[in-house]
Design a protein around this motif. Structure first.
Motif, PDB file in Angstrom:
ATOM      1  N   SER A  60       0.506 -15.514  -2.232  1.00 53.63           N
ATOM      2  CA  SER A  60      -0.041 -16.873  -2.142  1.00 53.63           C
ATOM      3  C   SER A  60      -0.728 -17.140  -0.818  1.00 53.63           C
ATOM      4  N   ILE A 274      -8.333 -21.710  -7.627  1.00 59.11           N
ATOM      5  CA  ILE A 274      -6.884 -21.667  -7.421  1.00 59.11           C
ATOM      6  C   ILE A 274      -6.509 -22.448  -6.170  1.00 59.11           C
ATOM      7  N   VAL A 303       2.177 -23.424  -7.107  1.00 65.88           N
ATOM      8  CA  VAL A 303       1.285 -22.528  -7.842  1.00 65.88           C
ATOM      9  C   VAL A 303       1.670 -21.072  -7.613  1.00 65.88           C
ATOM     10  N   GLU A 307       2.841 -18.544 -10.567  1.00 66.37           N
ATOM     11  CA  GLU A 307       2.150 -17.286 -10.822  1.00 66.37           C
ATOM     12  C   GLU A 307       3.126 -16.115 -10.802  1.00 66.37           C
ATOM     13  N   LYS A 308       4.045 -16.129  -9.850  1.00 72.96           N
ATOM     14  CA  LYS A 308       4.994 -15.012  -9.728  1.00 72.96           C
ATOM     15  C   LYS A 308       5.957 -14.991 -10.901  1.00 72.96           C
ATOM     16  N   SER A 311       4.212 -13.680 -13.791  1.00 73.76           N
ATOM     17  CA  SER A 311       3.941 -12.254 -13.599  1.00 73.76           C
ATOM     18  C   SER A 311       5.154 -11.393 -13.911  1.00 73.76           C
ATOM     19  N   GLU A 317      -2.954 -12.343 -17.929  1.00 68.93           N
ATOM     20  CA  GLU A 317      -3.762 -13.168 -17.038  1.00 68.93           C
ATOM     21  C   GLU A 317      -4.456 -14.293 -17.792  1.00 68.93           C
ATOM     22  N   ARG A 320      -2.140 -17.149 -18.034  1.00 63.10           N
ATOM     23  CA  ARG A 320      -1.931 -17.786 -16.736  1.00 63.10           C
ATOM     24  C   ARG A 320      -3.108 -18.679 -16.359  1.00 63.10           C
ATOM     25  N   MET A 324      -3.118 -22.682 -15.769  1.00 64.00           N
ATOM     26  CA  MET A 324      -3.608 -23.252 -14.515  1.00 64.00           C
ATOM     27  C   MET A 324      -4.563 -24.405 -14.792  1.00 64.00           C
TER      28      MET A 324
END
Length: 340
Positions: A60, A274, A303, A307-308, A311, A317, A320, A324
Motif C-alpha cells: 500500500s 486507487i 483499501v 486488497e490484501k 488477495s 483482479e 477486486r 473498488m
C-alpha cells in the motif's frame, strides 16, 4: 476568550465533533469492518501472521505516497490524474540513470524529483495560470507523461538485462539505491518503502496541520473567491499543490523502480484511481475544503487491507477492481449524506 460570543466556542466544538463523527467516523468504521472481515475469514490463519500485515503495508505504500500528494490537491479543490504516468516516467528515468549510466544515488534521486516537480509545475501552470479545468489539464499531462516514458525507454523495460547487437544479454548489477529501498529493517519486520511513505505522510500532515499553507489550501477548496478576497495567493498555492503532488509521484516512482528493479513504462496504470479511492475512503471531500492526511491514512489502510484480504483468498483482479468501483461510489454517497 475576549471579544468572542459566548456560544462561539461551543459552535466551533460542535462543528469539529460533527466533522469527526461524520467523515472521520465513517472512515474508522470502514477500516474496522475490513479488519473484522479479515479476522472472520483469516484464510487458514494467514491473516493472523505478521508477515501478511507487513506485506499489506508495503504493497500500500506506493499508493499511499501518491495519496498524500492527491490529498493536498483535492483539498484545494483540484484533481490530479497524471500521478500514475509521472510515476512510470520517473521509474524509467531512475532505472536508466541508476542501472545503465551508474549515476550516484544522490544525483539519481535529485534528477527524479526534478522530473516530478517539473510535471507537477506544468499541471499547476495549466490550471492556475491558464485556467484549464484540473481534469482536462492533468488528463493531458497523464497522456503526455506516459508517451514520454514509452519514448524514452523505446517501449521496453529498463532493467539490468541489456540487449547486445548479437541478440544476447549483458547483465548489470542492481544499484545499491534499489537494494536499500527494497530491503526490510527492524529485524525484517518493516519495509523501507513503508518508512518512506510514513515520512511523506508526516511531511504533508505538518504542512496541512501546522503551516499557513494548509489553511490556505483548505480555504481555496472551500471557496476560492472568498480566499482570494481574504488575501490568499490563490494561483501560487494551487500551483504549489500540483508541484507537491508531482514531487510525491516522483518519490513513488523511485520506490516502484527499486521494488521492481527496473523501469517499466507501463507501470502505474490505474494507480491514480486507487490513490483517489484511498483519499475519498478517508473522508476528504472531492469538492475540496475538508479533509487531511490523517483521514487519508485511514483510507490507505482500508483499501490496502481489503486488497490484501481479497488477495490471500485468491479473488481475481477483475473482482477486486469491480469491488473498488463500488466502494468509491459508496464513499462519495456517504459524503453527500453527511452534508444533509
Amino acid at each position: 476568550m475576549r471579544g468572542e460570543h459566548p456560544g462561539a466556542a461551543g459552535e466551533k466544538a460542535g462543528r469539529w465533533q460533527a466533522g469527526w463523527h461524520g467523515a472521520a467516523g465513517r472512515a474508522w468504521l470502514a477500516l474496522v469492518l475490513v479488519l473484522a472481515l479479515g479476522l472472520v475469514f483469516p484464510a487458514d490463519g494467514a491473516f493472523h501472521q505478521w508477515a501478511t500485515h507487513r506485506d499489506a503495508l508495503r504493497q500500500s505504500s506506493v499508493y499511499g505516497i501518491l495519496a498524500c500528494g492527491l490529498t493536498v490537491v483535492i483539498l484545494s479543490g483540484g484533481i490530479d490524474l497524471s500521478v500514475g504516468s509521472v510515476l512510470a516516467l520517473v521509474a524509467v528515468v531512475t532505472a536508466r540513470l541508476a542501472i545503465h549510466l551508474g549515476w550516484p544515488a544522490w544525483l539519481v534521486v535529485t534528477t527524479a524529483l526534478a522530473v516530478g516537480a517539473l510535471l507537477g509545475g506544468v499541471n499547476g501552470w495549466l490550471t492556475a495560470r491558464l485556467g484549464l479545468q484540473p481534469f482536462i489539464a492533468t488528463l493531458a499531462t497523464m497522456v503526455f507523461a506516459r508517451g514520454l516514458a514509452k519514448w524514452s525507454s523505446g517501449g521496453m523495460k529498463v532493467s539490468t538485462a541489456v540487449p547486445e547487437p548479437d541478440g544476447s544479454f549483458r547483465y548489470l548489477e542492481v544499484p545499491a539505491l534499489f537494494r536499500w529501498i527494497d530491503t526490510r529493517v527492524l529485524g525484517g519486520n518493516l519495509s523501507v518503502v513503508t518508512i518512506l511513505f510514513l515520512a511523506c505522510a508526516v511531511l504533508c500532515g505538518m504542512l496541512l496541520g501546522r503551516h499557513a499553507w494548509g489553511r490556505w489550501w483548505s480555504a481555496i477548496g472551500g471557496n476560492e473567491e472568498a480566499a482570494r478576497r481574504s488575501g490568499v495567493p490563490v494561483e501560487r498555492m494551487k500551483a504549489g499543490a500540483y508541484v507537491l503532488s508531482g514531487l510525491l509521484a516522483a518519490v513513488a516512482g523511485i520506490c516502484q523502480a527499486a521494488q521492481e528493479q527496473q523501469g517499466d513504462p507501463e507501470t502505474g496504470a490505474g494507480y491514480e484511481l486507487i490513490a483517489i479511492a484511498m483519499v475519498v475512503m478517508g473522508g476528504t471531500k472531492l469538492t475540496g475544503g475538508e479533509g487531511g492526511i490523517g483521514r487519508t491514512l485511514l483510507g490507505v489502510l482500508t483499501v490496502g487491507y481489503l486488497e490484501k484480504i481479497l488477495s490471500i483468498h485468491a479473488v481475481p483482479e477483475s473482482g477486486r477492481l469491480m469491488l473498488m468501483g463500488v466502494l468509491i461510489v459508496l464513499a462519495v454517497l456517504t459524503q453527500g449524506l453527511g452534508r444533509r
